[in-house]
Write an enzyme that holds these catalytic residues in place. Structure first.
Site, PDB file in Angstrom:
ATOM      1  N   LYS A 252     -52.114 -24.097  20.830  1.00  0.00           N
ATOM      2  CA  LYS A 252     -50.748 -23.766  21.223  1.00  0.00           C
ATOM      3  C   LYS A 252     -50.111 -24.902  22.019  1.00  0.00           C
ATOM      4  O   LYS A 252     -48.939 -25.208  21.875  1.00  0.00           O
ATOM      5  CB  LYS A 252     -50.785 -22.495  22.076  1.00  0.00           C
ATOM      6  CG  LYS A 252     -49.421 -21.990  22.494  1.00  0.00           C
ATOM      7  CD  LYS A 252     -49.551 -20.712  23.310  1.00  0.00           C
ATOM      8  CE  LYS A 252     -48.202 -20.210  23.777  1.00  0.00           C
ATOM      9  NZ  LYS A 252     -48.319 -19.095  24.715  1.00  0.00           N
ATOM     10  N   GLN A 253     -50.900 -25.508  22.909  1.00  0.00           N
ATOM     11  CA  GLN A 253     -50.312 -26.461  23.858  1.00  0.00           C
ATOM     12  C   GLN A 253     -51.359 -27.457  24.319  1.00  0.00           C
ATOM     13  O   GLN A 253     -52.553 -27.288  24.051  1.00  0.00           O
ATOM     14  CB  GLN A 253     -49.760 -25.689  25.048  1.00  0.00           C
ATOM     15  CG  GLN A 253     -50.815 -24.955  25.852  1.00  0.00           C
ATOM     16  CD  GLN A 253     -50.237 -23.803  26.662  1.00  0.00           C
ATOM     17  OE1 GLN A 253     -50.210 -22.666  26.184  1.00  0.00           O
ATOM     18  NE2 GLN A 253     -49.797 -24.080  27.879  1.00  0.00           N
TER      19      GLN A 253
ATOM     20  N   GLU B 227     -53.563 -21.103  24.843  1.00  0.00           N
ATOM     21  CA  GLU B 227     -53.736 -19.649  24.933  1.00  0.00           C
ATOM     22  C   GLU B 227     -54.079 -18.957  23.625  1.00  0.00           C
ATOM     23  O   GLU B 227     -54.310 -17.753  23.607  1.00  0.00           O
ATOM     24  CB  GLU B 227     -52.454 -19.029  25.519  1.00  0.00           C
ATOM     25  CG  GLU B 227     -52.256 -19.393  26.978  1.00  0.00           C
ATOM     26  CD  GLU B 227     -51.050 -18.718  27.597  1.00  0.00           C
ATOM     27  OE1 GLU B 227     -50.055 -18.527  26.878  1.00  0.00           O
ATOM     28  OE2 GLU B 227     -51.094 -18.411  28.797  1.00  0.00           O
TER      29      GLU B 227
ATOM     30  N   TRP C 225     -49.634 -20.834  36.618  1.00  0.00           N
ATOM     31  CA  TRP C 225     -50.126 -22.169  36.988  1.00  0.00           C
ATOM     32  C   TRP C 225     -49.007 -23.191  36.866  1.00  0.00           C
ATOM     33  O   TRP C 225     -49.066 -24.264  37.450  1.00  0.00           O
ATOM     34  CB  TRP C 225     -51.324 -22.562  36.120  1.00  0.00           C
ATOM     35  CG  TRP C 225     -51.005 -22.842  34.666  1.00  0.00           C
ATOM     36  CD1 TRP C 225     -50.318 -22.027  33.815  1.00  0.00           C
ATOM     37  CD2 TRP C 225     -51.342 -24.011  33.908  1.00  0.00           C
ATOM     38  NE1 TRP C 225     -50.212 -22.610  32.565  1.00  0.00           N
ATOM     39  CE2 TRP C 225     -50.840 -23.829  32.591  1.00  0.00           C
ATOM     40  CE3 TRP C 225     -52.017 -25.181  34.200  1.00  0.00           C
ATOM     41  CZ2 TRP C 225     -51.002 -24.786  31.590  1.00  0.00           C
ATOM     42  CZ3 TRP C 225     -52.184 -26.137  33.193  1.00  0.00           C
ATOM     43  CH2 TRP C 225     -51.680 -25.925  31.912  1.00  0.00           C
ATOM     44  N   ASP C 226     -47.942 -22.823  36.139  1.00  0.00           N
ATOM     45  CA  ASP C 226     -46.774 -23.694  35.977  1.00  0.00           C
ATOM     46  C   ASP C 226     -46.308 -24.218  37.332  1.00  0.00           C
ATOM     47  O   ASP C 226     -45.886 -25.361  37.469  1.00  0.00           O
ATOM     48  CB  ASP C 226     -45.587 -22.924  35.370  1.00  0.00           C
ATOM     49  CG  ASP C 226     -45.911 -22.151  34.113  1.00  0.00           C
ATOM     50  OD1 ASP C 226     -47.078 -21.760  33.949  1.00  0.00           O
ATOM     51  OD2 ASP C 226     -45.004 -21.912  33.305  1.00  0.00           O
TER      52      ASP C 226
ATOM     53  N   TYR D 141     -40.878 -12.939  32.273  1.00  0.00           N
ATOM     54  CA  TYR D 141     -42.041 -13.440  33.015  1.00  0.00           C
ATOM     55  C   TYR D 141     -42.030 -13.003  34.477  1.00  0.00           C
ATOM     56  O   TYR D 141     -42.622 -13.632  35.341  1.00  0.00           O
ATOM     57  CB  TYR D 141     -42.167 -14.957  32.898  1.00  0.00           C
ATOM     58  CG  TYR D 141     -42.784 -15.400  31.582  1.00  0.00           C
ATOM     59  CD1 TYR D 141     -44.000 -14.893  31.169  1.00  0.00           C
ATOM     60  CD2 TYR D 141     -42.152 -16.324  30.766  1.00  0.00           C
ATOM     61  CE1 TYR D 141     -44.561 -15.288  29.968  1.00  0.00           C
ATOM     62  CE2 TYR D 141     -42.708 -16.731  29.557  1.00  0.00           C
ATOM     63  CZ  TYR D 141     -43.914 -16.204  29.161  1.00  0.00           C
ATOM     64  OH  TYR D 141     -44.479 -16.591  27.966  1.00  0.00           O
ATOM     65  N   GLN D 142     -41.281 -11.923  34.715  1.00  0.00           N
ATOM     66  CA  GLN D 142     -41.420 -11.151  35.955  1.00  0.00           C
ATOM     67  C   GLN D 142     -41.081 -11.894  37.254  1.00  0.00           C
ATOM     68  O   GLN D 142     -41.517 -11.508  38.317  1.00  0.00           O
ATOM     69  CB  GLN D 142     -42.853 -10.601  36.023  1.00  0.00           C
ATOM     70  CG  GLN D 142     -43.197  -9.759  34.798  1.00  0.00           C
ATOM     71  CD  GLN D 142     -44.675  -9.478  34.675  1.00  0.00           C
ATOM     72  OE1 GLN D 142     -45.393 -10.190  34.005  1.00  0.00           O
ATOM     73  NE2 GLN D 142     -45.128  -8.455  35.341  1.00  0.00           N
TER      74      GLN D 142
HETATM   75  O1  IFM Z   1     -48.194 -20.542  31.957  1.00  0.00           O
HETATM   76  C1  IFM Z   1     -47.614 -20.562  30.696  1.00  0.00           C
HETATM   77  C2  IFM Z   1     -48.706 -20.670  29.675  1.00  0.00           C
HETATM   78  O2  IFM Z   1     -49.431 -21.872  29.832  1.00  0.00           O
HETATM   79  C3  IFM Z   1     -48.130 -20.617  28.290  1.00  0.00           C
HETATM   80  N1  IFM Z   1     -47.396 -19.378  28.115  1.00  0.00           N
HETATM   81  C4  IFM Z   1     -46.294 -19.243  29.059  1.00  0.00           C
HETATM   82  C5  IFM Z   1     -46.779 -19.322  30.492  1.00  0.00           C
HETATM   83  C6  IFM Z   1     -45.592 -19.275  31.454  1.00  0.00           C
HETATM   84  O3  IFM Z   1     -44.793 -20.408  31.290  1.00  0.00           O
END
Ligand code: IFM
Length: 768
Positions: A594-595, A480, A338-339, A332-333
């Protein structure tokens, strides 16, 4: 799954691991990470190298080596160790001439400690301990001891190994190593391949026990080593060494800084360095610790998560992001999603406020990146990057995942359709303002962000003339798996909120700080008609309402999709690594998400009735895969609000052990996404404080709606609210808030909607 399959508990700060299996190297390297917001040194053994995922990720070293993934670079490893006893190599892998007799990680001070025995050389024992200093962020200090040496010939190969583990590298070139025999310092210079950032790694060492009989310098293409023949002293060799890293982004002359630190740290010695480091942590924990009484495993898991949220944050800088995997690896670079605002930040908002401010200032400093992104896509204002590094330019590649069946790339639209990151930042600024009372920040930094985000939304939102309402079409919400949807409720509500806060501060500044407003208006060329437009949009934006069953539709026509569950979809997979989402994954034409999405809306906005919360929680819960580590903590918060303490606790188990028990995939759709899930780590603070204690903040102040699961007797946590300190104690049927003596004001707060006042040095205790 049983935790004992992974680790054992030594006490409430110490985790112990019995034997490492090869398939666990990736995740233990992350779990046992020594870090300090500047660097992250993975929890691998001294004798290991890139084959076992040894790495030390350095912040602010973004580099693009493969034309696709810009990511942080790894430093050469200055703790490289090769030990030979009578010519035989110790502790290498896969030969594994070592038995790890003790592997311990102390989360209070981030100390990695291990003991090993040789399998073949009787009795020979190694004890090694290291930490990434919080006193000097460029330092990793190590104490390495070999004992029970029976008149053997001991050869130690120490040095700096530039052949490092890279996800999408190699990132370093032009290696040059030197050894200064006067000072006993080695260093290795290199620079990143694309961004050309100089990186210096230095090593200083001394023998506390034992004598060097012979020394040889060995230069390799990417490394420099010293070959030492050592004579043991009373059957023992003890080595103290310091790994120092500086990049050209830290100092103009990273080499001289590295050498200076290498000397200084050698002089101070391991014990002193450790004491200075621990003193910083002691201060941090005074604010950030959470005590759980009644369950040792959960206590340790909570501290594991708090530790990782802390070390992921570059608290020392206002120019750097919190990476979604922190500095645990390059996945994830090393960049913010938004986390950062919605998951990592809340803990800092109510503890280390300065760190929260730095995180938000980072968004201020990256406004130009966000402006560029908006412009490139034909919008105005600030469209923040979905994946944001140093400059704020979009780092998210257009082709994030690949179809593992055909091998073809998937055009994911995270970068251009997942727009909620911009209003999420506005939301965080508002909460920072409420939690800290720091109006100065808003006027000098926050307002510009708020106005530019409002401007972006204005240009992004469509007016539907037939319905006389504003809509946001072609979107990706938090869930997502469903790309290209219209009117994602979460995004629409967040956007309205962001517009309202921009308007609020516009008029507040007009009334109270007209000159500051004028300066800002001139700086960003803001016209009054724009503010009028924000007002109109905020009044007429379409906000999906609860239907006759109290359900809010996640996006237009979501309820028309196939109604099924994640378990059913599992059986439709052809390959376990298949990506479930857009454009053709198994979840796309179904209601499986997904979430947390509607539930995410509830954790951020307390505007719906309990009936609506209940109906939606019960509806969306069985349809949520929790395929993202962000999800369980948010369901937990809503479960607690509904008084469902045991469900909140079940989600605690899911969330707190994601990394400890390695429950989430390290690879998805062919892309490596392993490492520490820092959002889940930050989510644990939310789960306890916003969930169990039911803490909320709004313009009226703090309110609580406590509830506690059966497994925990008591929870203690600290709050730093508007520069006043409080201690909260949540029991099975009681809630107590104590104000620090030094507070300079009375606190007004409410519990179960009843108002209380709390004087400095006093406490309020409520039975429920
Ligand atoms: O920002 C999140 C996203 O909501 C779900 N996939 C992973 C990302 C990084 O944690």
């Amino acid at each position: 799954m049983n935790y004992e399959d992974f680790f054992s508990i030594k006490d409430d700060w110490n985790l112990q691991i019995e034997g490492l299996k090869e398939e666990q190297f990736v995740h233990y390297g992350s779990n046992l990470l020594c870090g300090n917001g500047y660097l992250g040194y993975r929890g691998t053994l001294d004798e290991w190298d890139k084959e076992q995922y040894q790495a030390c990720v350095i912040t602010d070293t973004y580099d693009l080596a493969d034309g696709k993934w810009k990511e942080l670079s790894n430093s050469p490893n200055a703790l490289t160790t090769e030990l030979r006893v009578d010519g035989q190599k110790f502790g290498d892998y896969p030969e594994q001439d070592q038995m790890i007799t003790e592997l311990n990680f102390n989360y209070k001070y981030g100390i990695f400690r291990r003991k090993s025995k040789s399998k073949t050389v009787n009795d020979l024992e190694i004890v090694s301990e290291r930490f990434a200093s919080y006193d000097n962020l460029h330092l990793i200090a190590n104490n390495y001891q070999i004992s029970k040496i029976k008149k053997k010939k001991i050869e130690l190969k120490l040095g700096i190994n530039g052949d490092v583990w890279d996800l999408n590298g190699p990132h370093l070139e032009n290696f040059k190593g030197e050894y200064d025999s006067q000072k006993n310092i080695l260093y290795l210079k290199a620079n990143t391949v694309e961004s050309k950032i100089p990186l210096v790694t230095a090593l200083s060492f001394k023998l506390i026990k034992g004598k060097i009989k012979n020394l040889k310098v060995e230069n390799e293409k990417k490394s420099i080593y010293l070959l030492l023949n050592i004579e043991a002293e009373a059957e023992k060799i003890e080595l103290e060494r310091n790994m120092i890293v500086y990049s050209g982004n830290d100092r103009e002359n990273p080499l001289s800084s590295a050498i200076k630190d290498a000397e200084l740290t050698l002089e101070l010695g391991y014990q002193k360095l450790k004491e200075k480091h621990q003193a910083v942590w002691d201060e941090k924990w005074k604010l950030m610790d959470i005590e759980i009484k009644g369950n040792l495993l959960d206590q340790l898991a909570v501290r594991f998560n708090l530790y990782h949220n802390i070390i992921a944050a570059p608290a020392h800088s206002e120019h750097l992001p919190i990476g979604a995997r922190g500095l645990s690896c390059q996945a994830y670079q090393g960049a913010a999603f938004w986390d950062q605002e919605i998951f990592n930040l809340p803990m800092f908002l109510f503890t280390e406020t300065e760190t929260a401010k730095n995180i938000l200032k980072y968004r201020y400093h990256t406004l130009n990146g966000a402006r560029k992104k908006a412009k490139d896509l034909g919008y105005e204002g600030a469209f923040y990057a979905w994946i944001s590094g140093k400059s704020g330019k979009e780092l998210c590649p257009s082709f994030f995942f690949k179809d593992v069946i055909s091998g073809r790339k998937i055009r994911n639209h995270f970068n251009d359709w997942q727009i909620h990151v911009s209003p999420d930042i506005s939301y965080a600024i508002w909460n920072y303002y409420l939690a800290s009372g720091d109006l100065d920040f808003v006027i000098n930094y926050g307002a510009e962000i708020l106005f530019e985000v409002a401007r972006f939304l204005h240009s992004r939102i469509h007016f539907n003339q037939y319905k006389d309402q504003y809509e946001i079409i072609r979107l990706l919400g938090p869930d997502e798996y469903h790309e290209n949807v219209d009117n994602n409720a979460f995004t629409n509500y967040q956007s309205q909120f962001a517009l309202k806060k921009a308007i609020y501060f516009y008029y507040k500044m007009e009334n109270e700080y007209p000159e500051k407003l004028q300066q800002l208006i001139e700086k960003i060329q803001l016209s009054e008609s724009e503010v009028t437009a924000w007002q109109e949009i905020s009044e007429k934006i379409y906000l999906p309402q609860p239907d006759q069953n109290n359900l809010i539709e996640q996006f237009d026509d979501y309820f028309d999709l196939e109604d099924t569950t994640a378990e059913v979809l599992e059986n439709r997979l052809i390959d376990q690594e298949e990506y479930w989402g857009w454009p053709n994954g198994v979840a796309v034409f179904t209601q499986v998400i997904k979430q947390a999405d509607i539930i995410q809306l509830f954790t951020l906005h307390d505007i719906f009735s309990e009936e609506v919360l209940t109906a939606n929680y019960d509806y969306y819960e069985p349809r949520t895969q929790h395929g993202s580590s962000l999800s369980p903590s948010q369901y937990a918060v809503v479960a607690a609000r509904l008084g469902r303490a045991e469900e909140c606790y079940d989600y605690f188990k899911k969330s707190a052990f994601i990394d400890l028990m390695s429950t989430n995939k390290a690879v998805s759709g062919g892309t490596f996404i392993g490492g520490i899930h820092t959002a889940a780590a930050g989510g644990i603070w939310q789960l306890i404080v916003n969930g169990f204690a039911g803490m909320k903040i709004d313009k009226r102040g703090l309110s609580f709606k406590p509830v506690l699961c059966q497994d925990w007797k008591e929870v203690n946590f600290n709050l730093n609210y508007q520069d006043k300190k409080f201690k909260a104690v949540l029991g099975q049927n009681s809630f107590k808030l104590t104000a620090a003596v030094e507070n300079n004001e009375i606190l007004k707060f409410s519990v179960f909607e009843k108002e209380y006042t709390l004087k400095p040095g006093k406490e309020v205790k409520i039975k429920f």
